[in-house]
Design a protein around this motif. Structure first.
Motif, PDB file in Angstrom:
ATOM      1  N   ARG A 140      -3.356   8.472  -2.224  1.00 46.69           N
ATOM      2  CA  ARG A 140      -1.915   8.450  -2.521  1.00 46.69           C
ATOM      3  C   ARG A 140      -1.144   9.460  -1.677  1.00 46.69           C
ATOM      4  O   ARG A 140      -0.056   9.154  -1.169  1.00 46.69           O
ATOM      5  CB  ARG A 140      -1.682   8.712  -4.006  1.00 46.69           C
ATOM      6  CG  ARG A 140      -0.235   8.455  -4.452  1.00 46.69           C
ATOM      7  CD  ARG A 140      -0.081   8.719  -5.951  1.00 46.69           C
ATOM      8  NE  ARG A 140       1.258   8.433  -6.423  1.00 46.69           N
ATOM      9  CZ  ARG A 140       1.664   7.274  -6.936  1.00 46.69           C
ATOM     10  NH1 ARG A 140       0.789   6.276  -7.028  1.00 46.69           N
ATOM     11  NH2 ARG A 140       2.904   7.098  -7.347  1.00 46.69           N
ATOM     12  N   THR A 181       5.506   1.264  -3.932  1.00 47.07           N
ATOM     13  CA  THR A 181       4.610   0.453  -4.766  1.00 47.07           C
ATOM     14  C   THR A 181       3.278   1.133  -5.020  1.00 47.07           C
ATOM     15  O   THR A 181       2.774   1.131  -6.154  1.00 47.07           O
ATOM     16  CB  THR A 181       4.372  -0.920  -4.103  1.00 47.07           C
ATOM     17  OG1 THR A 181       5.634  -1.522  -3.819  1.00 47.07           O
ATOM     18  CG2 THR A 181       3.574  -1.825  -5.032  1.00 47.07           C
ATOM     19  N   TYR A 182       2.653   1.705  -3.991  1.00 49.19           N
ATOM     20  CA  TYR A 182       1.337   2.342  -4.102  1.00 49.19           C
ATOM     21  C   TYR A 182       0.325   1.392  -4.747  1.00 49.19           C
ATOM     22  O   TYR A 182      -0.227   1.659  -5.818  1.00 49.19           O
ATOM     23  CB  TYR A 182       1.429   3.629  -4.911  1.00 49.19           C
ATOM     24  CG  TYR A 182       2.179   4.755  -4.248  1.00 49.19           C
ATOM     25  CD1 TYR A 182       1.657   5.417  -3.147  1.00 49.19           C
ATOM     26  CD2 TYR A 182       3.427   5.166  -4.725  1.00 49.19           C
ATOM     27  CE1 TYR A 182       2.350   6.466  -2.537  1.00 49.19           C
ATOM     28  CE2 TYR A 182       4.120   6.213  -4.121  1.00 49.19           C
ATOM     29  CZ  TYR A 182       3.575   6.855  -3.030  1.00 49.19           C
ATOM     30  OH  TYR A 182       4.254   7.897  -2.434  1.00 49.19           O
ATOM     31  N   THR A 191       0.837  -1.201   0.000  1.00 51.79           N
ATOM     32  CA  THR A 191       0.000   0.000   0.000  1.00 51.79           C
ATOM     33  C   THR A 191       0.871   1.250   0.000  1.00 51.79           C
ATOM     34  O   THR A 191       0.525   2.273  -0.608  1.00 51.79           O
ATOM     35  CB  THR A 191      -0.916   0.008   1.240  1.00 51.79           C
ATOM     36  OG1 THR A 191      -1.641  -1.216   1.312  1.00 51.79           O
ATOM     37  CG2 THR A 191      -1.895   1.169   1.193  1.00 51.79           C
ATOM     38  N   LEU A 192       2.003   1.155   0.680  1.00 51.37           N
ATOM     39  CA  LEU A 192       2.899   2.296   0.873  1.00 51.37           C
ATOM     40  C   LEU A 192       3.840   2.471  -0.319  1.00 51.37           C
ATOM     41  O   LEU A 192       3.970   1.579  -1.153  1.00 51.37           O
ATOM     42  CB  LEU A 192       3.705   2.086   2.154  1.00 51.37           C
ATOM     43  CG  LEU A 192       2.898   1.914   3.451  1.00 51.37           C
ATOM     44  CD1 LEU A 192       3.836   1.646   4.622  1.00 51.37           C
ATOM     45  CD2 LEU A 192       2.033   3.130   3.714  1.00 51.37           C
ATOM     46  N   PRO A 193       4.522   3.635  -0.378  1.00 55.41           N
ATOM     47  CA  PRO A 193       5.532   3.801  -1.418  1.00 55.41           C
ATOM     48  C   PRO A 193       6.691   2.840  -1.196  1.00 55.41           C
ATOM     49  O   PRO A 193       6.932   2.411  -0.064  1.00 55.41           O
ATOM     50  CB  PRO A 193       5.972   5.274  -1.235  1.00 55.41           C
ATOM     51  CG  PRO A 193       5.601   5.631   0.172  1.00 55.41           C
ATOM     52  CD  PRO A 193       4.377   4.823   0.469  1.00 55.41           C
ATOM     53  N   GLU A 224       7.901   5.062   3.203  1.00 56.93           N
ATOM     54  CA  GLU A 224       8.163   3.637   3.062  1.00 56.93           C
ATOM     55  C   GLU A 224       7.992   2.929   4.401  1.00 56.93           C
ATOM     56  O   GLU A 224       7.984   3.551   5.452  1.00 56.93           O
ATOM     57  CB  GLU A 224       9.569   3.399   2.503  1.00 56.93           C
ATOM     58  CG  GLU A 224       9.725   3.863   1.069  1.00 56.93           C
ATOM     59  CD  GLU A 224      10.946   3.275   0.377  1.00 56.93           C
ATOM     60  OE1 GLU A 224      11.412   2.193   0.799  1.00 56.93           O
ATOM     61  OE2 GLU A 224      11.425   3.900  -0.581  1.00 56.93           O
ATOM     62  N   GLN A 268      -4.024   5.703  -7.201  1.00 54.85           N
ATOM     63  CA  GLN A 268      -4.219   7.095  -6.793  1.00 54.85           C
ATOM     64  C   GLN A 268      -5.087   7.235  -5.547  1.00 54.85           C
ATOM     65  O   GLN A 268      -5.238   8.345  -5.019  1.00 54.85           O
ATOM     66  CB  GLN A 268      -4.844   7.888  -7.953  1.00 54.85           C
ATOM     67  CG  GLN A 268      -3.949   8.002  -9.172  1.00 54.85           C
ATOM     68  CD  GLN A 268      -2.604   8.643  -8.850  1.00 54.85           C
ATOM     69  OE1 GLN A 268      -2.545   9.657  -8.146  1.00 54.85           O
ATOM     70  NE2 GLN A 268      -1.527   8.063  -9.365  1.00 54.85           N
ATOM     71  N   TYR A 323      -0.567   8.123   1.832  1.00 55.07           N
ATOM     72  CA  TYR A 323       0.464   7.099   1.936  1.00 55.07           C
ATOM     73  C   TYR A 323       1.855   7.654   1.626  1.00 55.07           C
ATOM     74  O   TYR A 323       2.849   7.191   2.194  1.00 55.07           O
ATOM     75  CB  TYR A 323       0.120   5.914   1.035  1.00 55.07           C
ATOM     76  CG  TYR A 323      -1.151   5.218   1.461  1.00 55.07           C
ATOM     77  CD1 TYR A 323      -1.293   4.749   2.768  1.00 55.07           C
ATOM     78  CD2 TYR A 323      -2.228   5.066   0.594  1.00 55.07           C
ATOM     79  CE1 TYR A 323      -2.460   4.129   3.189  1.00 55.07           C
ATOM     80  CE2 TYR A 323      -3.402   4.452   1.004  1.00 55.07           C
ATOM     81  CZ  TYR A 323      -3.512   3.981   2.311  1.00 55.07           C
ATOM     82  OH  TYR A 323      -4.679   3.374   2.722  1.00 55.07           O
ATOM     83  N   ALA A 324       1.907   8.650   0.768  1.00 56.83           N
ATOM     84  CA  ALA A 324       3.190   9.300   0.493  1.00 56.83           C
ATOM     85  C   ALA A 324       3.711   9.987   1.756  1.00 56.83           C
ATOM     86  O   ALA A 324       4.918   9.977   2.039  1.00 56.83           O
ATOM     87  CB  ALA A 324       3.039  10.311  -0.630  1.00 56.83           C
TER      88      ALA A 324
END
Length: 261
Positions: free
Chosen positions: A240, A232-233, A228-230, A248, A237, A243-244
């Motif tokens: 986003r 990879t995302y 789910t996290l960066p 990580e 969108q 999570y950004a």
């Protein structure tokens, strides 16, 4: 004793010969222009210099990296170990499919030509000679072995390949201690205590841990697990920006020493 003219010239040439240049330091390897820009952008999160120093790598080490994926660490380790050490990548099924290391070798043979390759999976456990490696490292792969149900066998095989007293460095996504460990780690998270117990059962002793890659914002409870996290995302969108801002995943960094034979 008088030297003949030829002897004098030979002695002079020995004195004035340019010594062989050693490979780059770790810091210099990180700054090589050949590194993928997207990898360089993650250095502030992954702390490669600090992590490799924590594991105790030296320019003369015999190092094996297990399941190198896209080659983030290969782009650092290959030039660093090229001239004085030995660097082997043990490829898993996904690595063989992606051919990332082969592409690096084809593009920059001067940097990656000395990289040795072997195969390591449940059907290929004898991936290197016994008692041969000074340092074996794997980054964010233990959860994959747990999902496949062969983590104990993989760890036992690693133990066999390390020299007595050799070091195993492991990084992975840290699971939330408020929830029981899924033995298959389907969300990509591994509780730190669970990992230590499993690794020590395979014949290792924990000799160090580091919080260099910790992220307290990661609760380890996301709709698509760690992905789910960066970076990879997995939700695309959807949320986003949220999570950004989290960043990580929270990762443990553990250092083990081989005990026994």
């Amino acid at each position: 004793m008088m030297l003949s003219k030829s002897g004098f010239l030979l002695a002079l040439s020995c004195l004035t010969a340019t010594p062989a240049l050693a490979g780059p330091s770790l810091d210099q390897a990180l700054k090589l222009s050949e590194r993928t820009p997207a990898f360089v952008a993650r250095d502030s999160v992954r702390h490669p210099l600090e992590e490799l120093q924590f594991f105790g790598i030296t320019p003369t080490s015999n190092v094996i990296e297990i399941w190198p994926a896209g080659g983030y660490w290969t782009q650092i380790l290959a030039p660093y170990l090229r001239d004085e050490g030995t660097y082997t990548v043990a490829l898993g099924p996904a690595d063989i499919k992606k051919q990332s290391i082969a592409k690096l070798q084809a593009t920059h043979p001067d940097i990656y030509g000395a990289v040795k390759t072997t195969r390591f999976d449940a059907e290929n456990l004898n991936f290197a000679p016994a008692d041969s490696a000074d340092l074996i490292m794997t980054f964010r792969n233990m959860h994959n072995w747990m999902e496949a149900g062969n983590a104990p066998q993989m760890l036992e095989a690693i133990h066999k390949v390390l020299k007595p007293g050799g070091i195993l460095g492991i990084e992975d996504h840290r699971g939330n201690t408020s929830a029981p460990q899924d033995p298959q780690a389907k969300d990509g998270y591994v509780r730190q205590a669970y990992a230590i117990q499993m690794i020590e059962k395979a014949g290792f002793k924990l000799v160090g841990s580091s919080e260099m890659n910790a992220n307290p914002r990661d609760t380890a409870q996301w709709p698509k697990g760690i992905w789910t996290l960066p970076p990879t995302y997995a939700l695309g969108q959807v949320d986003r920006a949220k999570y950004a801002a989290i960043g990580e995943g929270d990762n443990f960094v553990l250092k083990f020493q081989k005990v026994g034979n």
